[in-house]
Design a protein around this motif. Sequence first.
Motif: not given
Length: 129
Positions: A7, A10, A46, A50, A65
């Motif tokens: 995490q 990212t 993340k 995306d 998401c």
Amino acid sequence: MSKFSSQITTLFIVVALVCAFVPVFSVEEAEAKSLWNTCLIKITPKCALDIIAVVFEIGTISDPCCNDLVKEGKMCHDTLIKYIADKPMLIAHETEYLKKSDDLWNHCMDVSPFWVICFYNFLPICNFK
């Protein structure tokens, strides 16, 4: 510990991407900070990656998401995508990116639970009285 490390990695990538874009935009520093403080903190790193992949590359997005994107709100989503699409090396395809952005938003609205849409966007269809 591995999940936490992933995490952090990212998050670092997202911060690096945003920092890489900031100097070349015609947006004032205060506006960039406002975007960061009000919009980017609402989604996971993340999911941010995306979303960028779906709009600017060929990517996919998960339903969770999509929920994050809907929670972020249409104004934040549009502003952030426009902010990135205005980069000189991307502006030639800005119309394509904005269409992909709208398509992504519509998809996420279709797959998000009704309560997420209503609670975070206060739409007339929600009939809050």
